[in-house]
Scaffold this motif. Structure first.
Motif, PDB file in Angstrom:
ATOM      1  N   ALA A  13       0.682  -1.077  -0.050  1.00 54.41           N
ATOM      2  CA  ALA A  13       0.021   0.060  -0.195  1.00 54.41           C
ATOM      3  C   ALA A  13       0.661   1.177  -0.167  1.00 54.41           C
ATOM      4  CB  ALA A  13      -0.931  -0.049   1.287  1.00 54.41           C
ATOM      5  N   ARG A  26      -4.014   3.366   0.748  1.00 54.66           N
ATOM      6  CA  ARG A  26      -4.516   3.101  -0.469  1.00 54.66           C
ATOM      7  C   ARG A  26      -3.677   1.675  -0.884  1.00 54.66           C
ATOM      8  NH1 ARG A  26      -5.803   6.996  -4.992  1.00 54.66           N
ATOM      9  NH2 ARG A  26      -7.689   6.947  -3.656  1.00 54.66           N
ATOM     10  N   TYR A  27      -4.339   0.379  -1.084  1.00 57.03           N
ATOM     11  CA  TYR A  27      -3.663  -0.666  -1.315  1.00 57.03           C
ATOM     12  C   TYR A  27      -3.527  -0.870  -2.740  1.00 57.03           C
ATOM     13  CZ  TYR A  27      -4.029  -2.519   3.351  1.00 57.03           C
ATOM     14  OH  TYR A  27      -3.826  -3.061   4.781  1.00 57.03           O
ATOM     15  N   GLY A  30      -5.711  -4.169  -4.685  1.00 60.10           N
ATOM     16  CA  GLY A  30      -7.146  -4.493  -4.855  1.00 60.10           C
ATOM     17  C   GLY A  30      -7.782  -5.041  -3.541  1.00 60.10           C
ATOM     18  N   ASP A  32      -9.873  -5.398  -0.388  1.00 56.08           N
ATOM     19  CA  ASP A  32     -10.954  -4.540   0.235  1.00 56.08           C
ATOM     20  C   ASP A  32     -10.532  -4.370   1.697  1.00 56.08           C
ATOM     21  OD1 ASP A  32     -13.417  -4.184   1.719  1.00 56.08           O
ATOM     22  OD2 ASP A  32     -14.334  -4.649   0.128  1.00 56.08           O
ATOM     23  N   THR A  59     -10.365  -0.075  -1.684  1.00 58.67           N
ATOM     24  CA  THR A  59      -9.099   0.023  -1.320  1.00 58.67           C
ATOM     25  C   THR A  59      -8.338   0.888  -0.724  1.00 58.67           C
ATOM     26  OG1 THR A  59      -8.178   1.013  -3.317  1.00 58.67           O
ATOM     27  CG2 THR A  59      -8.560  -1.482  -3.404  1.00 58.67           C
TER      28      THR A  59
END
Length: 229
Positions: A13, A26-27, A30, A32, A59
């Motif tokens: 991330a 933010r990954y 992908g 969740d 994400t």
């Protein structure tokens, strides 16, 4: 947001600064984030030190921004001794494993390593880079693997990750100091760090962010932990 540069990045991330003392994690994989946010909210509600979560969608995880060095950084620059750093790490694991599991629906990593069932909460990646030393004390970050589980697996994973650094499998500035950390950690860690060590090794082999060279040296890291136990 897409024009901003991350101020921090991990294997999975990127972290962006937002206004109002918030950050966006933010990954890139992908993944969740909702389960991660739920576990963080659960342990935070029980008084365990985690960043406050403001929003979780897809994400993107919006959290409280925390100031302070990681436990690893503090040890490297001499703000924290190796023994004190290891004591903090072991205490954080102990406190986590004193919390009750969320229940059979609480989940885990889904790895098949035994992390998805148990009587406590496990982090499964608790090492010196995932502890921030803030003004309100040590705070644990990066809960993407967390869920209900068995405490001994969590402890074994922390020891194994330290051993991977100690043998040079994972490149890190701690270098040989990680060897001292392994030895001290095995003295202070909660539970039995050896009982589920093979399961911990299997869990690490399933991590998609591990390089071929790192994977090839997992057995050597396991042997390092056993030699120190």
């Amino acid at each position: 947001m897409m024009d901003l540069e991350p101020f921090a990045a991990g294997r999975e991330a990127d972290v962006f600064a937002l206004d109002g003392g918030r950050v966006l994690r933010r990954y890139r994989t992908g993944m969740d984030v909702r389960r991660e946010a739920e576990v963080m909210a659960y342990v935070g509600g029980l008084g365990y030190p985690v960043p406050e979560v403001y929003a979780a969608d897809g994400t993107d995880l919006v959290m409280e921004r925390l100031d302070g060095p990681t436990l690893a950084e503090a040890a490297l620059i001499g703000e924290l001794s190796i023994p004190d750093g290891v004591a903090i790490l072991a205490d954080l694991l102990r406190r986590l494993h004193e919390l009750p599991a969320r229940g059979s629906g609480g989940g885990g990593s889904g790895s098949g390593s035994g992390s998805g069932s148990g009587d406590t909460i496990v982090h499964l990646d608790l090492h010196p880079e995932n502890v921030l030393l803030t003004r309100r004390g040590p705070v644990v970050i990066d809960w993407c693997n967390a869920g209900d589980g068995v405490g001994d697996l969590d402890t074994a994973l922390s020891a194994l990750i330290l051993a991977q650094v100690a043998i040079g499998s994972i490149e890190h500035s701690l270098g040989a100091a990680a060897g001292t950390m392994v030895d001290l950690f095995l003295e202070l860690a909660p539970g039995d760090p050896i009982r589920l060590l093979d399961e911990a090794a299997a869990f690490r082999r399933q991590q998609l962010t591990m390089s071929p060279d790192e994977l090839a040296m997992i057995d050597t890291a396991v042997a390092r932990v056993r030699a120190a136990a």
